[in-house]
Design an enzyme around this catalytic site. Structure first.
Site, PDB file in Angstrom:
ATOM      1  NE  ARG A 168      -3.456   0.360   2.604  1.00 11.02           N
ATOM      2  CZ  ARG A 168      -3.843  -0.700   3.962  1.00 11.02           C
ATOM      3  NH1 ARG A 168      -3.225  -0.498   4.884  1.00 11.02           N
ATOM      4  NH2 ARG A 168      -4.786  -1.498   3.771  1.00 11.02           N
ATOM      5  CE1 TYR A 169       0.218   4.071   3.904  1.00  7.92           C
ATOM      6  CE2 TYR A 169       0.759   2.015   4.829  1.00  7.92           C
ATOM      7  CZ  TYR A 169      -0.045   3.080   4.817  1.00  7.92           C
ATOM      8  OH  TYR A 169      -1.340   3.291   5.523  1.00  7.92           O
TER       9      TYR A 169
ATOM     10  NE  ARG B  60       5.150   1.955   6.362  1.00 10.28           N
ATOM     11  CZ  ARG B  60       4.704   2.998   5.949  1.00 10.28           C
ATOM     12  NH1 ARG B  60       5.401   3.511   4.773  1.00 10.28           N
ATOM     13  NH2 ARG B  60       3.582   3.796   6.056  1.00 10.28           N
TER      14      ARG B  60
ATOM     15  CB  CYS C 169      -3.409 -16.037  16.377  1.00  7.75           C
ATOM     16  SG  CYS C 169      -3.012 -14.504  15.376  1.00  7.75           S
TER      17      CYS C 169
ATOM     18  CB  CYS D 203      -7.632 -10.181  19.595  1.00  6.85           C
ATOM     19  SG  CYS D 203      -6.099 -10.047  19.983  1.00  6.85           S
TER      20      CYS D 203
ATOM     21  CB  CYS E 241      -9.083 -10.189  15.271  1.00  9.34           C
ATOM     22  SG  CYS E 241      -7.889 -10.256  13.968  1.00  9.34           S
TER      23      CYS E 241
ATOM     24  NE  ARG F  54      -4.374  -8.308   7.809  1.00  8.71           N
ATOM     25  CZ  ARG F  54      -3.375  -7.838   8.319  1.00  8.71           C
ATOM     26  NH1 ARG F  54      -2.814  -8.663   9.308  1.00  8.71           N
ATOM     27  NH2 ARG F  54      -2.840  -6.854   7.592  1.00  8.71           N
TER      28      ARG F  54
ATOM     29  CG  ASP G  83      -8.556  -1.459  11.519  1.00  6.63           C
ATOM     30  OD1 ASP G  83      -8.585   0.027  11.181  1.00  6.63           O
ATOM     31  OD2 ASP G  83      -7.717  -2.080  11.757  1.00  6.63           O
TER      32      ASP G  83
ATOM     33  CG  ASP H  51      -5.166   1.180   8.261  1.00 11.50           C
ATOM     34  OD1 ASP H  51      -5.249   1.629   6.964  1.00 11.50           O
ATOM     35  OD2 ASP H  51      -4.424   0.292   8.614  1.00 11.50           O
TER      36      ASP H  51
ATOM     37  CE  LYS I 152      -0.499   1.744   9.806  1.00 13.48           C
ATOM     38  NZ  LYS I 152      -0.965   0.653   8.879  1.00 13.48           N
TER      39      LYS I 152
HETATM   40  C1  LIG Z   1      -0.251  -0.212   8.697  1.00 11.54           C
HETATM   41  C2  LIG Z   1       0.510  -0.761   7.380  1.00 11.54           C
HETATM   42  C3  LIG Z   1       1.840  -0.622   7.064  1.00 11.54           C
HETATM   43  C4  LIG Z   1       2.687  -0.143   8.209  1.00 11.54           C
HETATM   44  O1  LIG Z   1       2.684   1.227   8.275  1.00 11.54           O
HETATM   45  P1  LIG Z   1       3.300   1.826   9.319  1.00 11.54           P
HETATM   46  O2  LIG Z   1       2.710   3.218   9.542  1.00 11.54           O
HETATM   47  O3  LIG Z   1       4.704   1.898   8.789  1.00 11.54           O
HETATM   48  O4  LIG Z   1       3.327   1.287  10.626  1.00 11.54           O
HETATM   49  C5  LIG Z   1       2.303  -1.225   5.888  1.00 11.54           C
HETATM   50  N1  LIG Z   1       1.387  -1.785   4.980  1.00 11.54           N
HETATM   51  C6  LIG Z   1       0.012  -1.737   5.345  1.00 11.54           C
HETATM   52  C7  LIG Z   1      -0.601  -2.343   4.140  1.00 11.54           C
HETATM   53  C8  LIG Z   1      -0.420  -1.441   6.482  1.00 11.54           C
HETATM   54  O5  LIG Z   1      -1.943  -1.488   6.464  1.00 11.54           O
END
Ligand SMILES: *Cc1c(COP(=O)(O)O)cnc(C)c1O
Length: 356
Positions: free
Chosen positions: A94-95, A98, A107, A111, A114, A116, A279, A316, A323
């Site tokens: 998404r970003y 990362r 798990c 939880c 959760c 998911r 969420d 999120d 987020k």
């Molecule tokens: C939450 C999330 C992350 C991690 O985001 P950070 O702000 O770096 O903690 C990375 N990828 C996805 C798809 C996420 O939902």
């Protein structure tokens, strides 16, 4: 077999086992909940529950309730759009820098809130060798990704050699600097933090290739002696440990409880990272705290609590939109160079920017 594996085998997984500890109202409806959502409570966490108190925060987080059958129309199966941003199976991108990689959907403890929750459990298979190969190929083709987040499920429920397979694959990609592991094992199954696991973390990290752990404590009472010991082992091995978790009605939606949680975390060298707005997962409405209240709680903590223990409150957004921080609006722009800014103690302060 190692101690943690024995503990995993001895988790409470059925309504009948739960009944040894508390009487369950609406048993048929709770069984209906468990037709779709898993139940597992580790012996460690079971020991921390005060079964005499039906509102015990630890109980609320792990004992199923028929309230989970109430869905509100806003709630979704995939509340934060993991699927929408998944270019290949078991990976969400998404970003730019990362990716999330789903190492397993199992798990140690499920939880009740959760996000998911419809995926987690032993029924959902994890990535095969082919899937793992494809993930490495994806990372090789995307050098802009310098961080891989192993998530799930809980990656630390994998056996040592399964984890080692992940670490050696990820370290074979030179553009991946940081490996991050999202896990609740230090909370619910601290015996999993064995010396051999620590040795493996040491083998797969160095001064410029760190391993980060983001764990998930939600209440100060979850920080018991065994948890403190597990965290100390990780931090002593050079792993950076941070904490994220949701704001939960009846569990931690109270500035006094959160202050205790954040300070206890800071005292054991866990840096509070995110406090999440819950969420919109199906059947979790009874845990939801209004955003306005969340903002107000964080405003009360600002200035009150040492900055190193204060997380960011984030939401999120649905549909995989990402987020963003949620915050009280401290700043009002009056003119081009004049602001009125509220102090942490509620005073309005004029701030003039120099003209040039
Ligand atoms: C939450 C999330 C992350 C991690 O985001 P950070 O702000 O770096 O903690 C990375 N990828 C996805 C798809 C996420 O939902």
């Amino acid at each position: 077999m190692q101690q943690w594996q024995i503990e995993l085998q001895n988790c409470v997984r059925t309504v009948d086992e739960l009944e040894q500890y508390l009487s369950i109202e609406n048993k048929d409806r709770v069984r209906e909940v468990l037709a779709n959502m898993r139940l597992s409570i580790t012996p460690h966490t079971l020991n921390l529950i005060d079964f005499k108190n039906p509102n015990d925060p630890i109980l609320l987080m792990c004992v199923p309730s028929d309230k989970e059958l109430r869905f509100s129309p806003e709630e979704r199966v995939d509340p934060i759009g993991d699927e929408a941003k998944s270019p290949i199976p078991f990976l969400t991108h998404r970003y730019p820098d990362r990716v999330l990689v789903y190492a397993t959907f199992f798990c140690s403890l499920f939880c009740r809130f959760c996000f998911r929750r419809t995926k987690t459990g032993e029924a959902t298979p994890g990535p095969s060798v082919e899937d793992r190969d494809r993930i490495v190929q994806y990372l090789e083709k995307h050098p802009e990704v310098d961080e891989v987040i192993l998530t799930g499920g809980d990656p630390l429920t994998l056996l040592d050699d399964q984890l080692e397979d992940w670490f050696s694959r990820l370290r074979s990609v030179p553009t991946v600097s940081r490996i991050r592991v999202h896990t609740r094992v230090p909370v619910n199954l601290p015996s999993r933090i064995t010396n051999s696991l620590i040795e493996m973390f040491r083998r797969y990290s160095d001064a410029t290739h760190p391993i980060y752990i983001v764990t998930h404590f939600n209440h100060p009472r979850e920080i018991a002696a065994e948890n403190i010991e597990a965290i100390a082992k990780l931090v002593d091995a050079g792993i950076v440990v941070r904490n994220q978790g949701p704001l939960l009605r009846g569990v931690n939606d109270d500035p006094v409880i959160l202050e205790m949680l954040f300070k206890k975390l800071a005292n054991i060298r866990v840096v509070p990272y995110y406090l999440h707005q819950l969420d919109l997962a199906k059947g979790t409405n009874h845990f939801r705290v209004p955003i306005e209240r969340g903002i107000e709680i964080m405003r009360e903590l600002q200035g009150q609590v040492t900055g190193i223990a204060l997380p960011r409150y984030v939401v999120d957004l649905p549909g995989g939109k990402g987020k963003v921080p949620l915050m009280h609006r401290y700043t009002q722009k009056q003119t081009d160079s004049n602001y009125t800014i509220e102090s942490p103690f509620g005073e309005c302060v004029e701030y003039h920017e120099p003209n040039d």
